[in-house]
Every structure is written in structure tokens, then in C-alpha cells.
Design a protein around this motif. Sequence first.
Motif, PDB file in Angstrom:
ATOM      1  N   UNK A  13      59.875  -8.500  -5.174  1.00 57.79           N
ATOM      2  CA  UNK A  13      58.888  -9.282  -5.921  1.00 57.79           C
ATOM      3  C   UNK A  13      59.446  -9.690  -7.290  1.00 57.79           C
ATOM      4  N   UNK A  14      60.073  -8.724  -7.973  1.00 55.90           N
ATOM      5  CA  UNK A  14      60.629  -9.007  -9.298  1.00 55.90           C
ATOM      6  C   UNK A  14      61.723 -10.070  -9.244  1.00 55.90           C
ATOM      7  N   UNK A 253      47.901 -10.557  -2.494  1.00 54.71           N
ATOM      8  CA  UNK A 253      47.604  -9.141  -2.684  1.00 54.71           C
ATOM      9  C   UNK A 253      47.634  -8.816  -4.178  1.00 54.71           C
ATOM     10  N   UNK A 254      46.464  -8.857  -4.814  1.00 54.29           N
ATOM     11  CA  UNK A 254      46.399  -8.704  -6.274  1.00 54.29           C
ATOM     12  C   UNK A 254      46.638  -7.267  -6.737  1.00 54.29           C
ATOM     13  N   UNK A 255      46.819  -6.320  -5.776  1.00 48.67           N
ATOM     14  CA  UNK A 255      47.018  -4.925  -6.178  1.00 48.67           C
ATOM     15  C   UNK A 255      48.376  -4.736  -6.850  1.00 48.67           C
ATOM     16  N   UNK A 256      49.316  -5.623  -6.565  1.00 50.42           N
ATOM     17  CA  UNK A 256      50.617  -5.502  -7.208  1.00 50.42           C
ATOM     18  C   UNK A 256      51.059  -6.856  -7.752  1.00 50.42           C
ATOM     19  N   UNK A 257      51.306  -6.883  -9.057  1.00 52.64           N
ATOM     20  CA  UNK A 257      51.664  -8.140  -9.701  1.00 52.64           C
ATOM     21  C   UNK A 257      52.892  -7.942 -10.562  1.00 52.64           C
ATOM     22  N   UNK A 273      54.780 -16.629 -15.751  1.00 50.61           N
ATOM     23  CA  UNK A 273      54.577 -16.781 -14.314  1.00 50.61           C
ATOM     24  C   UNK A 273      54.158 -15.415 -13.773  1.00 50.61           C
ATOM     25  N   UNK A 274      53.093 -15.403 -12.996  1.00 49.35           N
ATOM     26  CA  UNK A 274      52.638 -14.149 -12.399  1.00 49.35           C
ATOM     27  C   UNK A 274      52.786 -14.249 -10.880  1.00 49.35           C
TER      28      UNK A 274
END
Length: 281
Positions: A13-14, A253-257, A273-274
Motif C-alpha cells: 500500500x505504501x 477498505x477504510x480500516x487501513x489508510x 494523497x490518501x
Amino acid sequence: SNQKIILQRRETLENMCDERARVLQDQFNVSLNHVHALSILVSTFHHGKTPSAIDQKTFGEYTERTNFERPLTSGVAYALKVPHSKREQFEKDHGWTIKKMETEDQTLVQDCVPENFDPAPIQDEYAPVIFAQETVSHIVSVDMMSGQEDRENILRARASRKGVLTSPFKLLKSNHLGVVLTFAVYDTDLPPDATEEQRVEATIGYLGASYDMPSLVEKLLHQLASKQTIVVDVYDTSNASGLIKMYGTEIGDTSEEYISRLDFGDPSRKHEMRCRFKDKL
Ligand code: WA2
């Protein structure tokens, strides 16, 4: 192990987020440099030559043919600084009146064309658009100082000598949020160490570009793989009390941003940017 999978997923993700932020920022920076160069082109060939070597037709053709140099922009335009004392002569010379910018809060979208705009009310000075790329031809003759965001940008650009950005707002004839980038055009004899007052005095016009965020970010991200994996939002975070989402969706999936910083070159605006995964683990 489960822990390892979670860490790997985090790292993916990062990396994806940082890469997208970097591509967006680089593309923005490329177009900013070309908009800057356009302001010098206008200074050299319109103001620096008698008679001028640029008219609407030349400007329209040149900006259309060099569009590839300005990724993410939806159009560029040039507005002149016109003090009230010169308004009458200016309108006579151009054969049209300076129009007031009208937003869709007041009118219907289809009415938002200059032919339907009222003449600009009396002001100390105006910034009527005299040249425009075909894609934004609807702003020709409109006083850009009569729009709040455009006006603030013009004032900041000419005082700073730098490219400045507006907050996101709804552009004319568009249903999306966008931003405007502005460079002031100065008299060529402006010394490099000029004071703010001298810079304002030496200003002769404003070269601006508009960015329609949703359609342009969409186009950009489309070119990168793994659109199926993550979703990204772009925020203007200049004002801590109210973030403005310039681009994005409600899904994912907003649990991990993960948040990547974006730098669009105007220190008084902050962007980020998110990113998150589309699907839960
Ligand atoms: N350009 C395109 N659409 C717009 C807009 C704009 N501003 N403002 C609202 N909708 C000529 O800074 C000078 C461009 C403004 C430049």
C-alpha cells in the motif's frame, strides 16, 4: 504467518501510494514549468513586439499544438490588467464589453457562457481574458477579478512573482472541482530585486491554467497498473479546519489508510494523497 502477510500488505500500500503521488506531482510540475514558459512567450511576442506577434488565432493554435507539454491541464488563457481609467478604450479596441463572472449558484449551467454574462460592474481594475485555448474559449472577455478564487490568485501571483494555486472550486462550465494556476506577466524592465509594490505596478497581465481534477487524475491513474488493487483520494489540506476532497471515491477498505505528501510548488497550499485497498484482506 498472518503477521507477515499483514506487513507485506502494508508495504504494498505504501509503495503504490508513494508512486502514484510522485507521478501526479511530477506531471503537475512539468505542466507548471510549461505554463511559466507560456507567460514568457506572451511577454516576448505580445508585449515585447510592435505590432504584437500573437492574436487569439495564434495563441489558440500554439496552445493546442503544445497541449502535450501540459499534462493534467484542461486549458490555458491570458488575461490583461486593465485599470478602470482604460476600460472604455479597451472595450472600444476589442469590440466587446468586459463581462462579470457568473457562477452556477446564480444561473443555469447552459447560461454560463460570456454572451449571457452581464457587463462587469465598475471596479478599480479588471482582468479580462483576451486569449484562450479552444478548450476554455468560454472565458474570453470575462473579468477574472470578478471571481473570488481567480481574484485571490491574481493578487498573490503578481505580488509573489511565482506560480500560485487556488483552493479547489467549481470551474466555469464544468461539473467538477478544479484548481487554477496563475503566473503574472511583467514589464520586461522589472528588476530582479523589485519590491512587492514595484511588482504589482509592473504587472501587465496574467497567464493561467485550469486543472479539472477528477477527469485528469483519473486519466493519469488509468495509465498506471493495479487500478483494481487500491483506491486513492487527493485532498487540499491547506485549511486544517476543513479538508477538501479534490478527487476520490467512497469505496474501499477504510480500516487501513496510508498518506503520501504532495507538493504542487505553492507553499501556501498543502495537498496529500490518501490510499487504501479496494478489498478487505
Ligand atoms: N480558467 C478556466 N475556467 C475557469 C477559470 C479559469 N481561470 N476560473 C473559473 N473557471 C486567465 O489567472 C488568470 C483562468 C484564470 C487565468
